[in-house]
Design an enzyme around this catalytic site. Structure first.
Site, PDB file in Angstrom:
ATOM      1  N   ARG A  14       0.827  -1.220   0.000  1.00 39.32           N
ATOM      2  CA  ARG A  14       0.000   0.000   0.000  1.00 39.32           C
ATOM      3  C   ARG A  14       0.853   1.260   0.000  1.00 39.32           C
ATOM      4  O   ARG A  14       0.529   2.238  -0.662  1.00 39.32           O
ATOM      5  CB  ARG A  14      -0.950   0.003   1.219  1.00 39.32           C
ATOM      6  CG  ARG A  14      -2.135  -0.904   1.017  1.00 39.32           C
ATOM      7  CD  ARG A  14      -3.375  -0.430   1.784  1.00 39.32           C
ATOM      8  NE  ARG A  14      -4.493  -1.323   1.486  1.00 39.32           N
ATOM      9  CZ  ARG A  14      -5.136  -2.084   2.385  1.00 39.32           C
ATOM     10  NH1 ARG A  14      -4.769  -2.039   3.658  1.00 39.32           N
ATOM     11  NH2 ARG A  14      -6.129  -2.864   2.015  1.00 39.32           N
ATOM     12  N   ARG A 148       1.088   0.642 -11.648  1.00 41.94           N
ATOM     13  CA  ARG A 148       0.088   0.738 -10.590  1.00 41.94           C
ATOM     14  C   ARG A 148      -0.932  -0.392 -10.695  1.00 41.94           C
ATOM     15  O   ARG A 148      -1.238  -1.065  -9.720  1.00 41.94           O
ATOM     16  CB  ARG A 148      -0.616   2.088 -10.720  1.00 41.94           C
ATOM     17  CG  ARG A 148      -1.374   2.573  -9.509  1.00 41.94           C
ATOM     18  CD  ARG A 148      -2.612   1.823  -9.191  1.00 41.94           C
ATOM     19  NE  ARG A 148      -3.190   2.273  -7.927  1.00 41.94           N
ATOM     20  CZ  ARG A 148      -4.084   1.594  -7.250  1.00 41.94           C
ATOM     21  NH1 ARG A 148      -4.503   0.418  -7.661  1.00 41.94           N
ATOM     22  NH2 ARG A 148      -4.568   2.065  -6.138  1.00 41.94           N
ATOM     23  N   LYS A 159      -2.846 -10.357   0.137  1.00 39.56           N
ATOM     24  CA  LYS A 159      -4.139 -10.708   0.737  1.00 39.56           C
ATOM     25  C   LYS A 159      -4.277 -12.229   0.862  1.00 39.56           C
ATOM     26  O   LYS A 159      -4.760 -12.744   1.873  1.00 39.56           O
ATOM     27  CB  LYS A 159      -5.288 -10.139  -0.118  1.00 39.56           C
ATOM     28  CG  LYS A 159      -5.445  -8.624   0.005  1.00 39.56           C
ATOM     29  CD  LYS A 159      -6.511  -8.062  -0.935  1.00 39.56           C
ATOM     30  CE  LYS A 159      -6.698  -6.563  -0.710  1.00 39.56           C
ATOM     31  NZ  LYS A 159      -7.577  -5.939  -1.733  1.00 39.56           N
ATOM     32  N   ASN A 187     -12.211  -3.365  -0.343  1.00 40.24           N
ATOM     33  CA  ASN A 187     -12.235  -2.702   0.951  1.00 40.24           C
ATOM     34  C   ASN A 187     -12.760  -1.281   0.734  1.00 40.24           C
ATOM     35  O   ASN A 187     -12.011  -0.367   0.370  1.00 40.24           O
ATOM     36  CB  ASN A 187     -10.832  -2.698   1.566  1.00 40.24           C
ATOM     37  CG  ASN A 187     -10.844  -2.177   2.991  1.00 40.24           C
ATOM     38  OD1 ASN A 187     -11.699  -1.364   3.354  1.00 40.24           O
ATOM     39  ND2 ASN A 187      -9.911  -2.639   3.800  1.00 40.24           N
ATOM     40  N   GLU A 191     -10.854   2.345  -0.257  1.00 40.50           N
ATOM     41  CA  GLU A 191     -11.124   3.017  -1.534  1.00 40.50           C
ATOM     42  C   GLU A 191     -11.610   4.454  -1.317  1.00 40.50           C
ATOM     43  O   GLU A 191     -11.226   5.365  -2.049  1.00 40.50           O
ATOM     44  CB  GLU A 191     -12.156   2.232  -2.351  1.00 40.50           C
ATOM     45  CG  GLU A 191     -11.579   0.955  -2.933  1.00 40.50           C
ATOM     46  CD  GLU A 191     -12.581   0.151  -3.769  1.00 40.50           C
ATOM     47  OE1 GLU A 191     -13.616   0.713  -4.169  1.00 40.50           O
ATOM     48  OE2 GLU A 191     -12.314  -1.043  -4.012  1.00 40.50           O
ATOM     49  N   THR A 238      -7.274  -2.605 -11.624  1.00 42.85           N
ATOM     50  CA  THR A 238      -6.415  -3.225 -10.608  1.00 42.85           C
ATOM     51  C   THR A 238      -7.123  -4.448 -10.020  1.00 42.85           C
ATOM     52  O   THR A 238      -6.502  -5.518  -9.842  1.00 42.85           O
ATOM     53  CB  THR A 238      -6.091  -2.226  -9.469  1.00 42.85           C
ATOM     54  OG1 THR A 238      -5.537  -1.034 -10.032  1.00 42.85           O
ATOM     55  CG2 THR A 238      -5.097  -2.832  -8.479  1.00 42.85           C
ATOM     56  N   GLU A 242      -6.171  -8.376  -9.826  1.00 44.35           N
ATOM     57  CA  GLU A 242      -6.183  -9.135  -8.561  1.00 44.35           C
ATOM     58  C   GLU A 242      -7.015 -10.412  -8.700  1.00 44.35           C
ATOM     59  O   GLU A 242      -6.590 -11.497  -8.304  1.00 44.35           O
ATOM     60  CB  GLU A 242      -6.777  -8.281  -7.423  1.00 44.35           C
ATOM     61  CG  GLU A 242      -5.894  -7.137  -6.983  1.00 44.35           C
ATOM     62  CD  GLU A 242      -6.538  -6.315  -5.855  1.00 44.35           C
ATOM     63  OE1 GLU A 242      -7.061  -6.897  -4.891  1.00 44.35           O
ATOM     64  OE2 GLU A 242      -6.506  -5.075  -5.942  1.00 44.35           O
TER      65      GLU A 242
END
Lengths: 268, 268
Positions: A14, A148, A159, A187, A191, A238, A242
């Site tokens: 992060r 990014r 995670k 989350n 966000e 993103t 994931e």
């Protein structure tokens, strides 16, 4: 110490993403000073011999060819927009392996969104003839966005390995429950904070220090644009990365994937 | 509309230089996130075959070779750091001529100052293995600094053609009175405002929006560094370019200079 040394934690990932926001915003502000210059995105407008793509495509291909020769794409957080790259001319280096082998690359989508949605919204002038300067910054923008968005792989890995969620992820992945994985990845609180933060960054970094009305500085880009880009483009892509990563997280890697991912890599 | 269209005025040149300050500060902030990584500036450290320079030198040469092929160095405000460039592979374009033909290029000095004085002062970490990322931003920094400093040619041309000073410049140039030309070029008031402005920019753009102590954000670079760089490096070199340009302003250009300057150029 570089990013891949030591243990990888979600917090460390992060922090990297938060710093990358500054890079993305800086580069978009830089791009906004030039015209949209859509001619650089159109095929066959510049008189290249034996090349029928756009000016930007030519330039990115050549830049990626050079960068691959100095091992940029050996690093798992750097992905090229085009194939047919040069082999590295430097000796390979051995680094610890962090990611599960994968070939995920959403750069085609990033390219399309950037050219068709981002550039027209940040560039108020239509055409100002600064084609080379615009393309140069386009490359920086595309690379920062790509880095990014593909960092989603590291987010997902962090995670997945988090003891708090590991069992649940394994269960959902085994049952291919896409929607539930997506939900578990999301989350809302994080966000929301992100969107507020990037707007504040755009408002701060986009100030035109020289020009003011009643002590309020002019702004080089509309600050609400940046959270909109994150909400509509960067965050969804993103999360697509994931999700894709997690869906393949339990597969046995085959040799060619292993090869492509590169057990051996270095930070670029 | 691009920079070289319409009449060139000192005010227009100054606006460009003020915008370039933002670019320089953005890029230096970007560079400061990585280690100094001095290995990339040292010869023979990376195992290139048939090349004995540094990693950065290799990378800049190759980038300039590519950029020259798409006409970057046909533009009078872009100067390469190395010779032996590729000829443009695109058709030449005709643009109005603004500068007196000249071969002034102080990029050697910019390179040395940047690597030996700027990088060590902005990068708190010694070595973090991010060699490619560091070199990539070094190129952006070097190009922005080079463009800024060689803009001295346009500054000098605008001052020379200003009716208020034209006669005096002609007289001083004819008599080769270097010190007096330098004095006439200097505007203490403008320099003072510039130093205050770039410090404010560094303080604003360098904010770390995420991390605060008592509502005061951390800063990514020491803001007083930027006015120091302008005072000790950027302004003196710009004025060196201005002086050199003016000392040759009344010479009849010979053909090879004319060729090199390029009557035909385009904005990059």
């Amino acid at each position: 110490m570089n990013f891949f040394e030591g243990e990888m934690s979600l917090e460390k990932v992060r922090q990297t993403l938060i710093r990358l926001e500054d890079t993305i915003i800086f580069q978009l502000i830089e791009r906004s000073q030039f015209g949209r210059n859509k001619i650089i995105y159109e095929n066959n407008k510049f008189g290249f011999k034996n090349f029928s793509g756009s000016f930007l495509e030519y330039y990115v291909r050549e830049r990626e060819s050079l960068d691959s020769s100095i091992r940029r794409y050996d690093s798992p957080d750097e992905l090229p927009f085009f194939n047919k790259l040069q082999s590295p001319i430097l000796p390979k280096l051995e680094y610890p392996k962090v990611l599960h082998p994968n070939n995920i690359n959403v750069n085609n989508k990033i390219w399309d969104s950037y050219i068709n949605n981002v550039v027209p919204r940040i560039c108020p002038i239509d055409d100002d003839s600064n084609y080379g300067s615009s393309a140069t910054i386009d490359i920086s923008c595309l690379q920062a966005l790509s880095r990014r968005i593909h960092f989603g792989k590291f987010v997902a890995e962090a995670k997945f390995t988090d003891p708090k969620y590991h069992e649940e992820y394994v269960k959902l992945i085994t049952n291919k429950e896409k929607d539930k994985i997506y939900e578990l990845l999301t989350n809302k609180e994080v966000e929301k904070k992100l969107l507020a933060r990037v707007e504040k960054k755009a408002r701060t970094f986009g100030q035109d220090i020289e020009f003011k009305d009643n002590e309020i500085p002019h702004l080089k880009i509309q600050p609400t644009l940046i959270p909109e880009l994150y909400r509509d483009f960067i965050i969804p892509l993103t999360k697509e990365v994931e999700l894709e990563y997690l869906l393949n997280r339990l597969n046995e890697p085959n040799m060619s994937e292993e090869e492509k991912q590169g057990n051996l890599y270095l930070i670029f």
